[in-house]
Design a protein around this motif. Sequence first.
Motif, PDB file in Angstrom:
ATOM      1  N   TYR A  19      12.085  -0.997  -1.201  1.00  0.00           N
ATOM      2  CA  TYR A  19      11.387  -0.300  -2.288  1.00  0.00           C
ATOM      3  C   TYR A  19      11.611  -1.055  -3.593  1.00  0.00           C
ATOM      4  CZ  TYR A  19       9.766   3.555  -5.262  1.00  0.00           C
ATOM      5  OH  TYR A  19       9.075   4.318  -6.175  1.00  0.00           O
ATOM      6  N   LEU A  20      10.603  -1.822  -3.979  1.00  0.00           N
ATOM      7  CA  LEU A  20      10.697  -2.681  -5.161  1.00  0.00           C
ATOM      8  C   LEU A  20       9.561  -2.315  -6.097  1.00  0.00           C
ATOM      9  CD1 LEU A  20      12.719  -4.974  -5.707  1.00  0.00           C
ATOM     10  CD2 LEU A  20      10.936  -6.595  -5.066  1.00  0.00           C
ATOM     11  N   THR A  21       9.920  -1.862  -7.292  1.00  0.00           N
ATOM     12  CA  THR A  21       8.928  -1.401  -8.259  1.00  0.00           C
ATOM     13  C   THR A  21       8.904  -2.320  -9.478  1.00  0.00           C
ATOM     14  OG1 THR A  21      10.486   0.003  -9.458  1.00  0.00           O
ATOM     15  CG2 THR A  21       9.382   0.977  -7.529  1.00  0.00           C
ATOM     16  N   LEU A  22       7.944  -2.063 -10.360  1.00  0.00           N
ATOM     17  CA  LEU A  22       7.864  -2.824 -11.598  1.00  0.00           C
ATOM     18  C   LEU A  22       9.150  -2.680 -12.408  1.00  0.00           C
ATOM     19  CD1 LEU A  22       5.952  -4.588 -13.303  1.00  0.00           C
ATOM     20  CD2 LEU A  22       5.186  -2.490 -14.444  1.00  0.00           C
ATOM     21  N   GLU A  23       9.702  -1.461 -12.387  1.00  0.00           N
ATOM     22  CA  GLU A  23      10.961  -1.234 -13.103  1.00  0.00           C
ATOM     23  C   GLU A  23      12.102  -2.065 -12.516  1.00  0.00           C
ATOM     24  OE1 GLU A  23       8.198   1.990 -13.885  1.00  0.00           O
ATOM     25  OE2 GLU A  23       8.934   1.144 -12.005  1.00  0.00           O
ATOM     26  N   SER A  24      11.998  -2.407 -11.241  1.00  0.00           N
ATOM     27  CA  SER A  24      13.023  -3.227 -10.586  1.00  0.00           C
ATOM     28  C   SER A  24      12.996  -4.667 -11.076  1.00  0.00           C
ATOM     29  CB  SER A  24      12.833  -3.230  -9.063  1.00  0.00           C
ATOM     30  OG  SER A  24      12.745  -1.942  -8.525  1.00  0.00           O
ATOM     31  N   ILE A  25      11.787  -5.163 -11.352  1.00  0.00           N
ATOM     32  CA  ILE A  25      11.670  -6.601 -11.633  1.00  0.00           C
ATOM     33  C   ILE A  25      11.482  -6.940 -13.110  1.00  0.00           C
ATOM     34  CG2 ILE A  25      10.733  -7.003  -9.320  1.00  0.00           C
ATOM     35  CD1 ILE A  25       7.996  -7.530 -10.718  1.00  0.00           C
ATOM     36  N   ASN A  71       3.527  -1.815  -0.836  1.00  0.00           N
ATOM     37  CA  ASN A  71       4.690  -1.574   0.024  1.00  0.00           C
ATOM     38  C   ASN A  71       5.120  -2.833   0.778  1.00  0.00           C
ATOM     39  OD1 ASN A  71       2.478  -1.710   1.706  1.00  0.00           O
ATOM     40  ND2 ASN A  71       2.924   0.163   2.844  1.00  0.00           N
ATOM     41  N   GLU A  72       4.728  -3.998   0.291  1.00  0.00           N
ATOM     42  CA  GLU A  72       5.086  -5.262   0.942  1.00  0.00           C
ATOM     43  C   GLU A  72       5.885  -6.113  -0.036  1.00  0.00           C
ATOM     44  OE1 GLU A  72       1.486  -6.972   2.484  1.00  0.00           O
ATOM     45  OE2 GLU A  72       1.054  -5.221   3.741  1.00  0.00           O
ATOM     46  N   SER A  73       7.198  -5.916  -0.033  1.00  0.00           N
ATOM     47  CA  SER A  73       8.056  -6.446  -1.099  1.00  0.00           C
ATOM     48  C   SER A  73       8.930  -7.629  -0.696  1.00  0.00           C
ATOM     49  CB  SER A  73       8.969  -5.328  -1.606  1.00  0.00           C
ATOM     50  OG  SER A  73       9.796  -4.849  -0.547  1.00  0.00           O
ATOM     51  N   THR A  74       8.978  -7.978   0.587  1.00  0.00           N
ATOM     52  CA  THR A  74       9.909  -9.016   1.027  1.00  0.00           C
ATOM     53  C   THR A  74       9.603 -10.351   0.352  1.00  0.00           C
ATOM     54  OG1 THR A  74      10.058  -7.908   3.164  1.00  0.00           O
ATOM     55  CG2 THR A  74      10.923 -10.141   3.040  1.00  0.00           C
ATOM     56  N   THR A  75       8.321 -10.694   0.281  1.00  0.00           N
ATOM     57  CA  THR A  75       7.973 -11.977  -0.322  1.00  0.00           C
ATOM     58  C   THR A  75       8.239 -11.989  -1.826  1.00  0.00           C
ATOM     59  OG1 THR A  75       5.668 -11.226  -0.444  1.00  0.00           O
ATOM     60  CG2 THR A  75       6.292 -12.583   1.455  1.00  0.00           C
ATOM     61  N   THR A  76       8.190 -10.822  -2.459  1.00  0.00           N
ATOM     62  CA  THR A  76       8.540 -10.743  -3.878  1.00  0.00           C
ATOM     63  C   THR A  76       9.989 -11.141  -4.078  1.00  0.00           C
ATOM     64  OG1 THR A  76       6.968  -8.911  -4.113  1.00  0.00           O
ATOM     65  CG2 THR A  76       8.537  -9.252  -5.916  1.00  0.00           C
ATOM     66  N   LYS A  77      10.864 -10.636  -3.233  1.00  0.00           N
ATOM     67  CA  LYS A  77      12.286 -10.993  -3.323  1.00  0.00           C
ATOM     68  C   LYS A  77      12.468 -12.491  -3.143  1.00  0.00           C
ATOM     69  CE  LYS A  77      13.420  -8.069  -0.063  1.00  0.00           C
ATOM     70  NZ  LYS A  77      14.197  -7.227   0.885  1.00  0.00           N
ATOM     71  N   MET A 107       3.964  -9.217  -8.785  1.00  0.00           N
ATOM     72  CA  MET A 107       3.607  -7.853  -8.384  1.00  0.00           C
ATOM     73  C   MET A 107       2.194  -7.553  -8.885  1.00  0.00           C
ATOM     74  SD  MET A 107       5.741  -4.301  -8.955  1.00  0.00           S
ATOM     75  CE  MET A 107       7.108  -4.834  -7.914  1.00  0.00           C
ATOM     76  N   LEU A 108       1.223  -7.825  -8.028  1.00  0.00           N
ATOM     77  CA  LEU A 108      -0.173  -7.629  -8.407  1.00  0.00           C
ATOM     78  C   LEU A 108      -0.552  -6.147  -8.443  1.00  0.00           C
ATOM     79  CD1 LEU A 108      -2.906  -9.011  -9.047  1.00  0.00           C
ATOM     80  CD2 LEU A 108      -3.379  -8.935  -6.586  1.00  0.00           C
ATOM     81  N   ASN A 109       0.146  -5.336  -7.663  1.00  0.00           N
ATOM     82  CA  ASN A 109      -0.214  -3.918  -7.500  1.00  0.00           C
ATOM     83  C   ASN A 109       0.973  -3.026  -7.866  1.00  0.00           C
ATOM     84  OD1 ASN A 109      -1.198  -1.430  -6.665  1.00  0.00           O
ATOM     85  ND2 ASN A 109      -1.352  -1.968  -4.494  1.00  0.00           N
ATOM     86  N   GLY A 112       0.750   0.709  -6.609  1.00  0.00           N
ATOM     87  CA  GLY A 112       1.048   0.841  -5.190  1.00  0.00           C
ATOM     88  C   GLY A 112       2.515   0.638  -4.895  1.00  0.00           C
ATOM     89  N   ALA A 113       3.156  -0.255  -5.655  1.00  0.00           N
ATOM     90  CA  ALA A 113       4.592  -0.476  -5.465  1.00  0.00           C
ATOM     91  C   ALA A 113       5.382   0.786  -5.808  1.00  0.00           C
ATOM     92  CB  ALA A 113       5.053  -1.648  -6.329  1.00  0.00           C
ATOM     93  N   LYS A 114       5.011   1.430  -6.898  1.00  0.00           N
ATOM     94  CA  LYS A 114       5.712   2.649  -7.315  1.00  0.00           C
ATOM     95  C   LYS A 114       5.534   3.763  -6.294  1.00  0.00           C
ATOM     96  CE  LYS A 114       7.976   5.269 -10.274  1.00  0.00           C
ATOM     97  NZ  LYS A 114       9.414   5.019 -10.555  1.00  0.00           N
TER      98      LYS A 114
END
Length: 384
Positions: A19-25, A71-77, A107-109, A112-114
């Motif tokens: 669970y990776l949100t805009l607030e996370s990054i 909901n696809e956060s692995t590549t963001t990390k 994070m384009l979306n 959706g991440a939130k």
Amino acid sequence: MDLEQIFNDNKEQSIEGRYLTLESIEPLLNKLNTNNQLSIVGESVLKKPIYKYQIGHGKTKILLWSQMHGNESTTTKALFDFINVLHNGSSLASELLQAFTFCCIPMLNPDGAKAYTRVNANAIDLNRDSQDLTQPESRVLQEVFHCFKPHYCFNLHDQRTIFGVGSSGKPATVSFLAPSYNEEREINESRLKAIHLIAGINEVLQQYIPGQVGRFDDSFNLNCIGDTFQALGVPTLLFEAGHYHEDYQREETRKYIFMALLSSFTILSENDIVDNGINKYLNIPQNKVVFYDFLYKNVKLNYDGIEKITNFAAQYKEELIEDEFVFNAYFVEIGDLDGYYGHFEYDAKEAAYKDKDSNFPKLNQKADFYLENSIKFVNGLINK
């Protein structure tokens, strides 16, 4: 090059899990903004900023975007792990910054991440909106693409745990695709560049996850962004982060995505084109839907007084409950299930099934049950 050591030295410790949100990054982006590399290039449906991070001054321009599906956060990390490499002051960092200019949309979306959904706040799949451009996020990506004029595009995604590498019984931990540019799925110059690069990446990954790299079906769909950019003549690579044994938080898979990113740029900078690249690419087995999260074999079920020895399966639903991310297992299939595998498999040896209501599992029921009244399973797993 010791990719494992480079990953360990540069892993971004401030972000983890699914669970990776805009607030996370955002704090991380601001920390990495050492020389005005960060800018806001647009807004989401809910008016959240969409950030672009651009770094390097090389002639080869690379556009990378992640969390097109929220909901696809692995590549963001993994993308942040790679950006850390560019900031570590090493000779490798210097070489990459001189060879490439990287334009990243991590994070384009953000909406959706939130919400931890595939779609955006208007319930639109952005990866089916590349022609109509009905959504602000889709328009942002297109505008960045046309302004930046990349030489390569990296379309970064996650895939579900259901995919295996062919019928090998191994999970598709990382998968790739050089998208088609036309209905005939022909190979032109730009697609060939993507194919050669994927073939080279695969040779590297086979040293770490042998037999766990898959290839997606290349059916053409111009509404998909990868097919669109490929059709516009820019070599485009689809990355899919998948399942590794007992790695539901995808911290291990994160490492292999990082390795794939770093090795791809090394291959490009050294112009290290693999021999017989098309065949090597086509020999990567296609992904196949062959996995469940849980597979229970040889279970005695009693349905209306009729006993039967059979198999059943359960699958995790990734659920966001009051801003807490949880995996909840539900029954999804009952039957022979020949040719399928479980990431967790249990041979009941004809032990009888029982739950609080009946002697037969019901589809979409939570996977809490007993075998022979003695072995308790909670949320799919043995309760020890």
